[in-house]
Design an enzyme around this catalytic site. Sequence first.
Site, PDB file in Angstrom:
ATOM      1  N   LYS A 132       0.568  -1.183   0.059  1.00  0.00           N
ATOM      2  CA  LYS A 132       0.558  -0.151   0.320  1.00  0.00           C
ATOM      3  C   LYS A 132       1.037   0.953   0.306  1.00  0.00           C
ATOM      4  O   LYS A 132       0.808   1.996  -0.794  1.00  0.00           O
ATOM      5  CB  LYS A 132      -1.208  -0.097   1.312  1.00  0.00           C
ATOM      6  CG  LYS A 132      -0.186  -0.015   2.412  1.00  0.00           C
ATOM      7  CD  LYS A 132      -1.029  -0.722   4.182  1.00  0.00           C
ATOM      8  CE  LYS A 132      -0.322  -0.711   5.333  1.00  0.00           C
ATOM      9  NZ  LYS A 132       0.147  -2.096   5.119  1.00  0.00           N
TER      10      LYS A 132
ATOM     11  N   GLU B  39      -4.940  -6.155  -4.264  1.00  0.00           N
ATOM     12  CA  GLU B  39      -5.624  -5.951  -4.016  1.00  0.00           C
ATOM     13  C   GLU B  39      -5.940  -6.628  -2.031  1.00  0.00           C
ATOM     14  O   GLU B  39      -6.752  -5.679  -1.812  1.00  0.00           O
ATOM     15  CB  GLU B  39      -7.020  -7.721  -4.465  1.00  0.00           C
ATOM     16  CG  GLU B  39      -8.139  -7.904  -3.395  1.00  0.00           C
ATOM     17  CD  GLU B  39      -9.982  -6.730  -3.933  1.00  0.00           C
ATOM     18  OE1 GLU B  39      -9.774  -5.881  -2.831  1.00  0.00           O
ATOM     19  OE2 GLU B  39      -9.826  -6.928  -4.724  1.00  0.00           O
TER      20      GLU B  39
ATOM     21  N   VAL C 173      -5.349  -3.481   0.259  1.00  0.00           N
ATOM     22  CA  VAL C 173      -6.625  -2.701   0.657  1.00  0.00           C
ATOM     23  C   VAL C 173      -7.464  -3.404   1.462  1.00  0.00           C
ATOM     24  O   VAL C 173      -7.914  -4.222   0.514  1.00  0.00           O
ATOM     25  CB  VAL C 173      -7.073  -1.558  -0.293  1.00  0.00           C
ATOM     26  CG1 VAL C 173      -8.049  -0.645   0.425  1.00  0.00           C
ATOM     27  CG2 VAL C 173      -6.236  -0.660  -0.604  1.00  0.00           C
TER      28      VAL C 173
ATOM     29  N   GLY D 104      -7.157  -6.300   3.336  1.00  0.00           N
ATOM     30  CA  GLY D 104      -7.146  -7.324   3.594  1.00  0.00           C
ATOM     31  C   GLY D 104      -8.213  -8.364   2.432  1.00  0.00           C
ATOM     32  O   GLY D 104      -7.926  -8.370   1.819  1.00  0.00           O
TER      33      GLY D 104
ATOM     34  N   GLU E 292       1.792  -3.494  16.435  1.00  0.00           N
ATOM     35  CA  GLU E 292       3.429  -3.414  16.573  1.00  0.00           C
ATOM     36  C   GLU E 292       3.604  -2.760  17.109  1.00  0.00           C
ATOM     37  O   GLU E 292       3.000  -2.158  18.065  1.00  0.00           O
ATOM     38  CB  GLU E 292       3.663  -2.815  15.146  1.00  0.00           C
ATOM     39  CG  GLU E 292       3.265  -3.787  13.196  1.00  0.00           C
ATOM     40  CD  GLU E 292       3.570  -4.707  13.555  1.00  0.00           C
ATOM     41  OE1 GLU E 292       4.404  -5.739  14.260  1.00  0.00           O
ATOM     42  OE2 GLU E 292       3.339  -5.481  12.101  1.00  0.00           O
TER      43      GLU E 292
ATOM     44  N   ASP F 229      -1.189   4.452   7.774  1.00  0.00           N
ATOM     45  CA  ASP F 229      -1.548   3.381   7.115  1.00  0.00           C
ATOM     46  C   ASP F 229      -2.664   3.055   6.052  1.00  0.00           C
ATOM     47  O   ASP F 229      -3.302   3.099   5.213  1.00  0.00           O
ATOM     48  CB  ASP F 229      -2.230   2.190   8.288  1.00  0.00           C
ATOM     49  CG  ASP F 229      -2.450   1.085   6.819  1.00  0.00           C
ATOM     50  OD1 ASP F 229      -1.709  -0.129   6.642  1.00  0.00           O
ATOM     51  OD2 ASP F 229      -3.363   0.839   8.097  1.00  0.00           O
TER      52      ASP F 229
ATOM     53  N   LYS G  99      -3.813   3.857   2.446  1.00  0.00           N
ATOM     54  CA  LYS G  99      -4.839   3.276   1.316  1.00  0.00           C
ATOM     55  C   LYS G  99      -6.319   4.235   0.772  1.00  0.00           C
ATOM     56  O   LYS G  99      -6.656   3.329  -0.262  1.00  0.00           O
ATOM     57  CB  LYS G  99      -6.001   2.081   2.391  1.00  0.00           C
ATOM     58  CG  LYS G  99      -4.809   1.383   3.491  1.00  0.00           C
ATOM     59  CD  LYS G  99      -5.333   0.936   4.481  1.00  0.00           C
ATOM     60  CE  LYS G  99      -4.313  -0.503   5.017  1.00  0.00           C
ATOM     61  NZ  LYS G  99      -5.021  -1.006   6.032  1.00  0.00           N
TER      62      LYS G  99
ATOM     63  N   GLY H 137      -3.372  -9.868   8.880  1.00  0.00           N
ATOM     64  CA  GLY H 137      -3.240 -10.846   8.924  1.00  0.00           C
ATOM     65  C   GLY H 137      -2.836 -11.995   8.051  1.00  0.00           C
ATOM     66  O   GLY H 137      -3.600 -11.648   7.189  1.00  0.00           O
TER      67      GLY H 137
END
Length: 430
Positions: A107, A131, A134, A136, A192, A203, A207, A306
């Site tokens: 991203k 895909e 953005v 997951g 994190e 983040d 996106k 994930g």
Amino acid sequence: MMRTRPLKVALLGCGVVGSEVARIMTTHADDLTARIGAPVEIAGVAVRRPSKVREGIDPALITTDATALLKRGDIDVAIEVIGGIEPARTLITTAFEHGISVVSANKALLAQDGAALHAAAEQHGLDLYYEAAVAGAIPLVRPMRESLAGDKINRVMGIVNGTTNFILDKMDSTGAGYQEALDEATALGYAEADPTADVEGYDAAAKAAILAGIAFHTRVRLDDVYREGMTEVSAADFASAKRMGCTIKLLAILERAADGESVTARVHPAMIPLTHPLASVREAYNAVFVEAEAAGRLMFYGPGAGGSPTASAVLGDLVAVCRNKLAQATGPGESAYTQLPVSPMGDVVTRYHISLDVADKPGVLAQVATCFAEHGVSIDTVRQKGKDGEASLVVVTHRAPDAALTGTVEALRKLDTVRGVASIMRVEGE
């Protein structure tokens, strides 16, 4: 007729997502072959630490020279799950130069240099699919690029970061403070060790840039996205939200101007009514609400991060790209024909929820109301509570240009009767 010669894949990166991609490609090999129309196999795995044990991956496939892997001449598709700007950008460019289509989950790179990467893919007649960059596992990029290609999207609003949604959900449901909720998110592996990219909105902003470009057929870079983090959201903010029948979410909001001549892209915490579909999105889930002219309102919901969810999105792209390879065709590329400008945040029409600490004496409300009026901002509701010479004043505005609201807040800070601005939050989703 089924092709017997396998399509060969270079896997660039083998962390949480990359290792899951490799596992699924191995365990579902027969299904993938049937769906694609040809076998697909991993021809090499580029990593930084070759000594690390990677269960299920033939050590003979491991290399530290990603460039040599891409240049060896038999690779059909590269899957880039390295992340970051470099060396990912150079490797993707190298792949295109050697006739290799690319599937990426990057991203940050796409938000910064998507236009250049799309141009390189088009120049060489290749695919660039992303895909997984953005939301997951949620099918979002392809539906917006393809299923809604004949429609006009006017607004996209969504929760696109699972870590921040988990933190805010815990603050809302348990009354926890920000740090306590962050500590729980970290312990569970949602955050994190350095959560800055998530909690400061970087983040989500990356996106948002990608989604805005797709939705509005224009180029939107990361620098075009207004961004606020959610580290200042407090338990008191949630208490105020509940009194309004709202909750608080970190939202990515992308809008086409009413006159159709510009677009806006922003990421920030906001109060939304409990009746809005996004208000019920819990834990680390993502959801994106799309408003299109003909299709109406659509909502996409699911796990946004994930290893397994992201790998699912990567493999969906892999199947599509491999099918295109066999058909000697390419899928949709960049659509930026509108070339719409991105308006600054000051031009965006929003509502504010403002909590003030004020002196508890006659005339304070009149002063505050005058301040709003002088900046052309209409007040919707006011709630005041006073005791022992001090008071709190909560003002909810009607919609106004954000610059006017910001100017109002600055003017309020200068009033002698205003002790401080306790919190400021936008109100969305009405």
